[in-house]
Each structure stands twice: as C-alpha cells, then as structure tokens.
Design a protein around this motif. Sequence first.
Motif: not given
Lengths: 300, 245
Positions: B87-95
């Motif tokens: 929600a705070s804008g840190l997005i992890h597009v995972p392996e």
Amino acid sequence: MDILGFQIPTYGWQTVTGSAISGVFLGSIYALVALGLTLIYGVLHIINFAHGSLLMLSMYAVFFLWAGLGIDPYLAMLLVVPGGYLFGYVLQRSVIGQVSHGRDEIILLVTLGVAIVIENAALFFFSADERSVQVPYDLDGLDLGVTFVVYPELVALAGSLLITLGLWLFMTRTDTGKAIRAVAKEREGARLVGINVEHIFAVSFGIGTACVAAAASLLAPTYAVHPQFGYLFVLIAFTVVVLGGMGSFVGALAGGFVIGITEQLGRLYLGESLGLITISVIFILILLFRPTGLFGQTPH
Amino acid sequence: MVRRHASLTVKSMLEVTGLHAGYDSLDVLHGVDLAVDEGQVVALLGSNGAGKSTLNNTLSGIIRPRLGSIRFSGKDIVGTSPEYIVASGLIHVPEGRRIFPNMSVLENLEMGGYRRGRKCRARNMARVTEVFPRLAERFSQLGGTLSGGEQQMLAIGRGMMSEPRLLILDEPSLGLSPLLVEEMFTLIGQLNEQGLSVLLVEQNVFQSLAIADRAYVLENVSVTLQGASADLLDDAQLRRSYLGM
C-alpha cells in the motif's frame, strides 16, 4: 432377481424414479455440506475434520432458536449463517491458524482436536438425547405423480442451488472472492500484491462454516440432532468432495447429486442398512480409476 | 547517459542500513547497506545463493530482518506487514513471476490493484495496457496458459496496478529468449523514464549496468562492491567474477 444368494427386488419405474428424485433432494444437502469442505480444502489444502461437529453445532443453534424463541428453522438461517461465518473466522484466526504455524499437517490435527472438543462439549451441555424441531409443514408437499415431495425437501434443493450460485458469483465477481482464488493457487504471489493471506484463510473457513450453518437450517425440519450427528453427513460429504474433485464447486454439486441418488437407489434395492454400502463402493471406484475426481485438476 | 530526472532534488527513496536476515540458524544477509534514490534504476548483482532473494523478501515484508533498518520514503517499514508495504508503494515483482495461473489475465491485473480500491483501477488498467498492449488482447485467457514472456509482462503489469513508486524486479529476464530479454530491458528503461524507481535484480550483468544508474554486488552475505554503473563496468574485480574478462 437373485444375485449371490441376495434377493434383489424388482420395482416398477415409478418407484425407481421416485427414489431417484428423493436422492436429488438428499444430494443437494450433501452438496451444501461438501461445498464448505471443498472450499476450505481448496484454500488451506487441508481436510477440515471439524466440519461435521460444526454442522452438529449449527443444528443445535437452529434447535435452540426454535425451542427457546420460537424462530422458524428457515428464518433462523438469517442468524446462524452470519453466526457460523463469525465462528469459523474466529476459530481459524485465533485457534487453528495460531497453533499451526502454517504447517498443513498440524492444521489437520488441530481440526481433529477441535472436533473432539466440540463434540464432547455438546455431549456435556446438551446430553446425548435426540432433539428435533417440530414444524407444521413438514409433511405437506407436492404430488409429482411418481413420488410425493415434502416442502422441506423442495426448500433444501432450492436453498442449496441458490447458495451454490451465490457462492460462485461471490468467487468470480467480488475482490474478496478473487483474492480467495488467488490465495488458493499462489500464496506467495497473493502476499506480494498485498492480500492478507491469514485474513483470507479465516474468511474461507468462515464461509465453509456458514455453508454448514445453512445446511443445518435446511436439515432441521427433517432430521433430529444429537452430538454425533455430524459424522454421517461429513463422511458422505468427504465422498462427495473426492468424487467431484477436491476444491471444485461444480464437482461438489454434481457429486452431491450422484451420491444422493446412489444412496436412495441403494436403500431401495439393498435395504435401509445395506444401502449405504453403495457410497463406499463409489468411493473405492473413484480412488482406483479417477483419483482426481470428476472435475478435479491434476495436482501440481 | 544524461537522465531527465537528474535535475530533480534527489532523495533516498529506499534506504537499507545494517540489514541482517536469514532463516533459522542460517545467516543469509550480514550487514547489508543499500540505497535507491528517487527516479533511479539501481542494479543488484550477485550469483545464485548470494542472498538476493532473501533481501527482496525482507524488503517486501515476507521475512523479518534480525537487525538493521529499512526506510522507504522516510518511514521505517521493518516489522510492518506485506500489505502495508504494498500500500505504501513498494512493489516486489518476484522471481518466477508468481502470477495466478487459475485466473484470467484481467483478474490477475485486478488483483494487482487489490490495495488500491476499485476507483483507481480503470486508470491503472489503461496505463498497463498502454505499456503492454498484448495483455489487453489476452484479457480472458488464463494466466497459466500464457507464454513465459507474456507471464513476465503480466507479473510486471500486475505490479504496476498498485501504483508503485519503487518496483523491485527480481530476475525479470530469467527464462526469456534473447530477443525478449532485449525487449524487457528496453521496457524497464521506459518505465523508469515515466518516473518509476527500479531496483533491478539480475544475472545479466552487462545489460543491467547499461540501464542502471548505480549498482551493488552482493556476495556471500554482504555487499562487496558498489558504485556508479559506469565505474563498475570498468572494475577489474567485477569483470573477472562476472564477465570473465
């Protein structure tokens, strides 16, 4: 007809059709119980051993609402379904989820423990006596020609179909429903898009419990409740889930009807006590020839 | 390379200091320091098992660090939940993409915007389909039936649905054909030009350094090398260990 020394009676088509039709009504209740079981399995990947005791507990809730406050068992659905949801949600979130540390085999054992606690509490508080709701309409019904259908059976069928449809719409149209499907297949991915997986586990458990609460309302006019009541239905619901395919809604519905019809025809031809054996035969045949069930996907 | 945003006031968007993390008795990260400034592409290089995935999972809140701080947009996010971090804008597009195989492309993207509510969804969807027109053509197809390259696009598109300010891309080129790898790096450059900060975790050292402003090399539980991409390309140690030169 004589098979292996058994006298298999022959019946006219009306009797057979009538028996099959009553199997459809019975099957719709099995489907409803199986629906909750299959949902919980699909998301949490465990068999919920407490499912039967939750059904029994809901039956008592319906009974006491009727006996104490005079609330009609169908009307009681408005109370027991939300109540069941809350109970299931809290049970998963604060008991099962807390002690299992995310390990499936522990969850399995914890649900078994919960079942034992609920059943013994029921025995302690409610005694082993059978209790039944008396409604004025339990013997009224429709004459279909080949068979006479009582209203409670019709309501059970309509109720089960509506609830299945409602659940399907919920799973495909709402964000929470989609999140449940996302968690079911890809927990890690779900976490990374910001889905609270523990909350979704509890929601699924809550919905599964709400399903047995609805089933309890539909069963109350025709069945008496006692602390061991859940066993019969849940054993059959297990078979329905395996037949339909673990985790499949359509499978639960279709499986419910197949098992219901088989059971009724089994009772007709083999007698009341031996009739139930047909369900076990189906169960063994599925495990042998199609372990993924009718609508199940191959595990990956 | 002159970057458009170089004139903006630069502040650290992500600041990791003294990070220790691991599993059970295994120490995977031992005092890692790392920073990503607003508008930057920062490459995180390192061989398999160097702790890149652990670092990413710690940043996205899946693993709790033992020690150290992670500041995102000035706030300490250690100990907060993954959903708060999203929600705070840190997005992890995972392996490995981790898309939802049983759901349609459209539903996958909708779930990407789970934390943003339905109001912003149409706008974000329009942005994603502008970047990935191919996803729009496949809206009704199940995620699991897409090709590898399309699945990677879906994973990034899903990440973009939650209006990220910093995108962690974990091995986005893994398993793609050379042509698609090229496309992927061009795309990351484009996203960055639109103002998105990127932490790029990669094994393609050359291509990563070509688009990154700065880079870190993670080796055996800590950062052994860091600096501007151009300097790292000239670094003898890096050339020896990764480029075989």
